[in-house]
Design a protein around this motif. Structure first.
Motif, PDB file in Angstrom:
ATOM      1  N   VAL A 104       0.847  -1.198   0.000  1.00 29.81           N
ATOM      2  CA  VAL A 104       0.000   0.000   0.000  1.00 29.81           C
ATOM      3  C   VAL A 104       0.886   1.253   0.000  1.00 29.81           C
ATOM      4  CG1 VAL A 104      -1.740   1.302   1.295  1.00 29.81           C
ATOM      5  CG2 VAL A 104      -1.908  -1.200   1.126  1.00 29.81           C
ATOM      6  N   SER A 105       1.976   1.205   0.753  1.00 32.25           N
ATOM      7  CA  SER A 105       2.935   2.318   0.791  1.00 32.25           C
ATOM      8  C   SER A 105       3.492   2.598  -0.602  1.00 32.25           C
ATOM      9  CB  SER A 105       4.064   1.997   1.759  1.00 32.25           C
ATOM     10  OG  SER A 105       5.067   2.977   1.703  1.00 32.25           O
ATOM     11  N   GLU A 106       3.868   1.541  -1.325  1.00 31.39           N
ATOM     12  CA  GLU A 106       4.380   1.709  -2.691  1.00 31.39           C
ATOM     13  C   GLU A 106       3.329   2.331  -3.592  1.00 31.39           C
ATOM     14  OE1 GLU A 106       6.212  -1.691  -4.503  1.00 31.39           O
ATOM     15  OE2 GLU A 106       7.309  -2.190  -2.672  1.00 31.39           O
ATOM     16  N   TRP A 107       2.095   1.868  -3.486  1.00 31.42           N
ATOM     17  CA  TRP A 107       1.013   2.415  -4.317  1.00 31.42           C
ATOM     18  C   TRP A 107       0.829   3.900  -4.044  1.00 31.42           C
ATOM     19  CZ3 TRP A 107      -3.268  -1.830  -3.513  1.00 31.42           C
ATOM     20  CH2 TRP A 107      -2.837  -3.034  -4.069  1.00 31.42           C
ATOM     21  N   ARG A 108       0.870   4.270  -2.760  1.00 30.17           N
ATOM     22  CA  ARG A 108       0.655   5.672  -2.391  1.00 30.17           C
ATOM     23  C   ARG A 108       1.751   6.578  -2.934  1.00 30.17           C
ATOM     24  NH1 ARG A 108       0.065   6.458   3.471  1.00 30.17           N
ATOM     25  NH2 ARG A 108      -0.822   8.462   2.895  1.00 30.17           N
ATOM     26  N   THR A 109       2.970   6.044  -3.075  1.00 27.61           N
ATOM     27  CA  THR A 109       4.062   6.884  -3.603  1.00 27.61           C
ATOM     28  C   THR A 109       3.867   7.188  -5.093  1.00 27.61           C
ATOM     29  OG1 THR A 109       5.501   5.009  -4.145  1.00 27.61           O
ATOM     30  CG2 THR A 109       5.744   5.984  -1.950  1.00 27.61           C
ATOM     31  N   LEU A 110       3.057   6.432  -5.798  1.00 28.50           N
ATOM     32  CA  LEU A 110       2.829   6.657  -7.221  1.00 28.50           C
ATOM     33  C   LEU A 110       2.079   7.958  -7.500  1.00 28.50           C
ATOM     34  CD1 LEU A 110       1.869   3.049  -8.359  1.00 28.50           C
ATOM     35  CD2 LEU A 110       4.024   4.252  -8.778  1.00 28.50           C
ATOM     36  N   VAL A 111       1.376   8.495  -6.509  1.00 31.97           N
ATOM     37  CA  VAL A 111       0.614   9.735  -6.733  1.00 31.97           C
ATOM     38  C   VAL A 111       1.321  10.958  -6.173  1.00 31.97           C
ATOM     39  CG1 VAL A 111      -1.637   8.641  -6.917  1.00 31.97           C
ATOM     40  CG2 VAL A 111      -0.823   9.368  -4.677  1.00 31.97           C
ATOM     41  N   GLN A 112       2.491  10.784  -5.603  1.00 35.28           N
ATOM     42  CA  GLN A 112       3.217  11.924  -5.027  1.00 35.28           C
ATOM     43  C   GLN A 112       4.034  12.635  -6.074  1.00 35.28           C
ATOM     44  OE1 GLN A 112       5.395  10.179  -1.815  1.00 35.28           O
ATOM     45  NE2 GLN A 112       3.583   9.973  -0.533  1.00 35.28           N
TER      46      GLN A 112
END
Length: 112
Positions: A104-112
């Motif tokens: 989930v952490s990796e996925w969230r970094t995709l929108v930063q």
């Protein structure tokens, strides 16, 4: 447990926007997704229903087969304020597919 093998991929749907797509792929020939089927996501007391966008994607990329499905994961990622574990389910196909917090952490970094 379903005792199935799944591949879960999250990727940006375009280079212009920060929209994300979640693709679930099962072993070809062992299952068939009926579209549209929305993906149910649970994390503790929170629940989300992600829209099936496979037909739209299939028009753009004829590479998707009946053992793959794509979902708009943007609303879920936008709603998350922590890297919490998620549980995915698709009625009749996936009863409980756990997603660990590090993913989930990796996925969230995709929108930063």
């Amino acid at each position: 447990m379903d005792y199935q093998t799944w591949q879960v991929i999250v990727y940006p749907s375009s280079t212009v926007t920060k929209n994300l797509t979640l693709r679930i792929v099962g072993f070809p020939g062992s299952l068939r997704f009926d579209h549209p089927t929305d993906l149910l996501v649970n994390s503790g007391r929170k629940n989300w229903e992600l829209k099936d966008i496979t037909r739209k994607s299939k028009v753009e990329f004829e590479t998707l087969n009946d053992s793959a499905a794509e979902f708009d994961i943007g609303p879920l990622i936008a709603d998350l304020d922590k890297n919490r574990p998620l549980r995915l389910s698709l009625p009749g196909l996936i009863n409980d597919l756990p997603i660990p917090p590090y993913l989930v952490s990796e996925w969230r970094t995709l929108v930063q």
